[in-house]
Design a protein around this motif. Structure first.
Motif, PDB file in Angstrom:
ATOM      1  N   ILE A 103      48.084   2.745  69.396  1.00 33.20           N
ATOM      2  CA  ILE A 103      49.408   2.176  69.627  1.00 33.20           C
ATOM      3  C   ILE A 103      50.335   3.225  70.217  1.00 33.20           C
ATOM      4  O   ILE A 103      51.561   3.104  70.166  1.00 33.20           O
ATOM      5  CB  ILE A 103      50.019   1.607  68.328  1.00 33.20           C
ATOM      6  CG1 ILE A 103      49.956   2.663  67.214  1.00 33.20           C
ATOM      7  CG2 ILE A 103      49.307   0.338  67.919  1.00 33.20           C
ATOM      8  CD1 ILE A 103      50.783   2.312  65.992  1.00 33.20           C
ATOM      9  N   GLY A 104      49.747   4.303  70.776  1.00 26.53           N
ATOM     10  CA  GLY A 104      50.575   5.392  71.291  1.00 26.53           C
ATOM     11  C   GLY A 104      51.047   6.270  70.159  1.00 26.53           C
ATOM     12  O   GLY A 104      50.757   6.008  68.996  1.00 26.53           O
ATOM     13  N   ASN A 105      51.761   7.307  70.512  1.00 26.76           N
ATOM     14  CA  ASN A 105      52.252   8.231  69.480  1.00 26.76           C
ATOM     15  C   ASN A 105      53.498   7.685  68.810  1.00 26.76           C
ATOM     16  O   ASN A 105      54.457   7.328  69.493  1.00 26.76           O
ATOM     17  CB  ASN A 105      52.574   9.586  70.114  1.00 26.76           C
ATOM     18  CG  ASN A 105      51.352  10.454  70.225  1.00 26.76           C
ATOM     19  OD1 ASN A 105      50.294  10.101  69.727  1.00 26.76           O
ATOM     20  ND2 ASN A 105      51.494  11.591  70.870  1.00 26.76           N
ATOM     21  N   ARG A 106      53.461   7.622  67.496  1.00 29.42           N
ATOM     22  CA  ARG A 106      54.639   7.197  66.739  1.00 29.42           C
ATOM     23  C   ARG A 106      54.811   8.132  65.547  1.00 29.42           C
ATOM     24  O   ARG A 106      53.849   8.409  64.839  1.00 29.42           O
ATOM     25  CB  ARG A 106      54.439   5.792  66.163  1.00 29.42           C
ATOM     26  CG  ARG A 106      54.368   4.714  67.196  1.00 29.42           C
ATOM     27  CD  ARG A 106      54.236   3.396  66.478  1.00 29.42           C
ATOM     28  NE  ARG A 106      53.927   2.332  67.415  1.00 29.42           N
ATOM     29  CZ  ARG A 106      54.547   1.141  67.396  1.00 29.42           C
ATOM     30  NH1 ARG A 106      55.481   0.894  66.486  1.00 29.42           N
ATOM     31  NH2 ARG A 106      54.216   0.212  68.255  1.00 29.42           N
ATOM     32  N   LYS A 107      56.003   8.497  65.304  1.00 25.46           N
ATOM     33  CA  LYS A 107      56.265   9.296  64.112  1.00 25.46           C
ATOM     34  C   LYS A 107      55.956   8.468  62.862  1.00 25.46           C
ATOM     35  O   LYS A 107      55.901   7.245  62.910  1.00 25.46           O
ATOM     36  CB  LYS A 107      57.722   9.746  64.097  1.00 25.46           C
ATOM     37  CG  LYS A 107      58.001  10.820  65.152  1.00 25.46           C
ATOM     38  CD  LYS A 107      59.433  11.315  65.034  1.00 25.46           C
ATOM     39  CE  LYS A 107      59.748  12.245  66.194  1.00 25.46           C
ATOM     40  NZ  LYS A 107      58.807  13.394  66.306  1.00 25.46           N
ATOM     41  N   ALA A 115      49.416  14.791  65.863  1.00 20.38           N
ATOM     42  CA  ALA A 115      50.743  14.276  65.537  1.00 20.38           C
ATOM     43  C   ALA A 115      50.945  12.902  66.164  1.00 20.38           C
ATOM     44  O   ALA A 115      50.563  12.687  67.312  1.00 20.38           O
ATOM     45  CB  ALA A 115      51.816  15.235  66.038  1.00 20.38           C
ATOM     46  N   GLN A 133      49.581  10.099  65.372  1.00 21.95           N
ATOM     47  CA  GLN A 133      48.417   9.211  65.347  1.00 21.95           C
ATOM     48  C   GLN A 133      48.111   8.728  63.921  1.00 21.95           C
ATOM     49  O   GLN A 133      46.943   8.480  63.594  1.00 21.95           O
ATOM     50  CB  GLN A 133      47.202   9.965  65.913  1.00 21.95           C
ATOM     51  CG  GLN A 133      47.351  10.341  67.377  1.00 21.95           C
ATOM     52  CD  GLN A 133      47.126   9.162  68.296  1.00 21.95           C
ATOM     53  OE1 GLN A 133      46.160   8.431  68.134  1.00 21.95           O
ATOM     54  NE2 GLN A 133      48.024   8.943  69.225  1.00 21.95           N
TER      55      GLN A 133
END
Lengths: 275, 275, 275, 275
Positions: C95-99, C151, C153
């Motif tokens: 889903i892409g990089n998300r914090k 980071a 993921q």
């Protein structure tokens, strides 16, 4: 009330690793909060032992797999007891060896809820508090199944493998914000009456005896290592460490009794692998 | 004479990890033997600092890559000073990044002599004494190159990769004989004036400053972890552990500045990998 | 009807890896069953292309994250089309990089449902058929996140790490029963318009161009490797393999542009690590 | 003369992997150069078989552990036969299981010379030619000992661990220059009469029989996988792959016969590990 002591929270506080870690951190000047699913009497006993030794502790019953429980616990501690300095996620998902078709869908899912999702929920709930303070520690008890999937470990290995990768993502995002995440691969049996003891039942004492002297991990010794990790300064943080008894074969090794033996005079092939 | 103290031997006793480990073990009740290749004055200074702090230490100059040197050292200590309880192999083989064709054959071989063969020779010489006593510890300072080979690290990575597998074989054979072997993956720069400091030369202070607060491993902090490992009881031994500063990217992670950024509103692909 | 051809089933049959694998297996004599969540038109196009090339294929829409869908699919194919010889689980959870705090609980759970639980469900439903026949193959498309957690993921790495350990447990139990399980670590961007292409949107063509010649994995090339794995005889099975473009930095390596450069004349320290 | 065919060079061309790889590449249109240490008759036989099958091959005897031999070989081939397209380094260093004190210094060193230094020397000698052409492939036969060090494998594991890290450094530097480096972890016994066969001697046939049908790797099957790797286009290169027979326990798994059995009705602890 934590008497201004830093708070140490352990989720999964049985008489094994969790209880000994609580005692070790209490002896080291922390207020220990022990959370577990059931057995109020056992919990009270652990808290009493810490207090008898001059330490400070509280006990809480909660079912960590229920939505909202971990989240509510964090808020309650932060509000009523004090800022959480160090957390130990100590819940396992070991159900013994089961073939795939003796592993129902809901068993696989429950393994994930306890073994992986719970770590995510704990970090989600507690890290904002720690980030504000620029410091904090998350210790995660893990298992050999986090690094290799043995036969019969479908649920457990999938949960633990996810747990390990999650710890790496948490470390990558939160290390530079001052939160120390450490993943401890416990690669041997622990003298834990509430988990392994119950799993083995009547075989427990015989099992321990079969392992010989120092053949089972003393949870107090492991707790010393956990405490050491928590005290590492920011310039020297450990993210991953393993531990096992001296007589145990490390997970990456073959059983040392090869089918075709070798001697110095006649060194020969050693067993199932070409190495 | 070790005054009946257990002996701690460090091979590679510069002003960084080696010297700090010697000081830590001396403070913990060991007689420290510091061995290094050159700089008698620097060696004397380290020994003097330990003695000034109330500890007990000896210094020896030797070129560990010469045949017979490590072997003679072990016999001398066992005869003249006392039984060796714990050893730290702290020699590296880092020569900076060099392309393959800037890595002559003899450089590659020297990397192996210091990085891998020396550990073998040390174990070969000292383990028979330890096996007789049923106890002993070998700590091995290792490096990121032991677990992945970056560009330019041909000599270093080949040596360190061999070192790591050798430590696993030593552990498999000698753990059950009471010898604790621990392989420490130092995954960050150490504040070590005699090695990294010399390698970087005039850039050293600027380099450290660029890493920010607590951005370089304090060898004293690492020495505390070494000491902790040496004190683990037989039922709870660590074989492998890593350490790095909080702000360092762990070796398995990408640089956290992806070429294509993401936001919560518009999460997007993050960089060189599909992950 | 599979015309007596062995059946190849792909779950996650977009225009990238899934569609190309279907085409490759169809060309190799299999009847390909393409299953995907949506876009009946796109699915029909893929089936049509296979048929135009002289192959045999069927398309099915299903939402694999819904309970019962995978299970029903397996029964339907076994009953109506033919015995499944080879399966490719090709659903991702990127889903892409998300914090962490941009990763809601339900997102994390969905990642697990698609990334890990689906593999379990597929094996649970299909392996009994394969065990009866004493043969079968499960190919699992995996990702770098299965072996390290970067980071951002959190959801993806936890799901993929679980997926990898699950594949090891499946292999351990079912390999000796004749079922070949292979876990493919795709460590680079794939020219996949339906997934990465949609994730990057307008940046997609620019992204591919930025990677240079042969800088993005051709899903047809990867499909050739999948086909090769499926043809390995029982005495020589691969369980894990990686793949990336020649210009990509392997996941275990640093970016090759160190902050402090070295030259042959003045080899110096290379960057963030002591290696 | 290679008749304009691309040259495939195998160092370590016995009747097992090396010979079969030569035959496979010859069948695929390469001129195969087979190099081995001794047995001119056996070498001639392998070359003859290739030629009888319509392929093109040459045989050369050389002792790869002697300085200058590999270097001279490369120059000779490049000058007299043709440009080397693909190389297979197929020398092992397996000497069976030996305790540390049955592993003399020179045995440990010889293991390194064959297992690690030889790969370095080969790359050193041949890569400049390949870099000029912007293409080439280096396949390296490796072993389980490259990824874990079992008891008794001091020499072999140290050599193979170094080999693996060296392959990663070679890949990091030369991948972007068009040279494909692949490290193949052969995690099972190979039907190789010249190496494992000789090591086991009279036990060889009994050993193979004990492994059951398809219980030993057919070197011809492995050669097919080597050939596949060599044909991967630049956008989809494999760096690491493993292979083993279906009935073999993967190196990361325990023996599947736990000391304490479990059943679905009474799932219990499975053996030496807490997993």
């Amino acid at each position: 009330m934590s008497d201004k002591k830093p708070v140490f929270l352990v989720i999964g506080a049985g008489a094994g690793i969790g209880g000994h870690a609580a005692a070790r951190f209490a002896a080291g000047g922390y207020h220990a909060v022990l959370a577990r699913r059931s057995d109020e009497e056992g919990l009270g006993k652990l808290v009493g032992q810490i207090e008898d030794a001059g330490g400070s502790a509280s006990g809480i019953l909660l079912n960590a797999s229920d939505d909202g429980t971990i989240e509510e616990l964090i808020e309650r501690i932060e509000t009523d007891i004090g800022p959480i300095d160090t957390m130990l996620y100590n819940l396992g998902a070991q159900i013994g060896n089961r073939k795939l078709h003796d592993t129902p869908h809901r068993t696989f899912e429950l393994g994930w809820r306890l073994g992986c999702y719970g770590v995510f929920r704990l970090a989600h709930a507690a890290f904002p508090h720690m980030v504000k303070r620029g410091k904090g520690t998350l210790l995660v008890t893990s298992a050999t199944s986090a690094v290799r999937g043995n036969a019969g470990q479908h649920s457990h290995a999938a949960a633990m493998g996810g747990r390990r990768m999650l710890c790496q993502t948490l470390n990558a995002e939160f290390g530079p914000q001052g939160i120390h995440v450490a993943h401890i691969v416990v690669d041997g049996s622990v003298d834990a009456p509430d988990t392994l003891g119950k799993l083995l039942g009547d075989n427990w004492e015989a099992y321990k005896a079969s392992k010989g002297d120092d053949g089972v991990i003393d949870p107090g010794a492991l707790a010393d290592t956990y405490f050491h990790l928590s005290q590492q300064p920011k310039n020297c943080w450990t993210h991953e460490i393993d531990a096992r008894p001296w007589t145990d074969v490390a997970w990456w090794n073959d059983n040392p009794n090869p089918t075709i033996n070798s001697t110095a005079a006649n060194p020969s092939f050693s067993g199932p692998k070409g190495e």
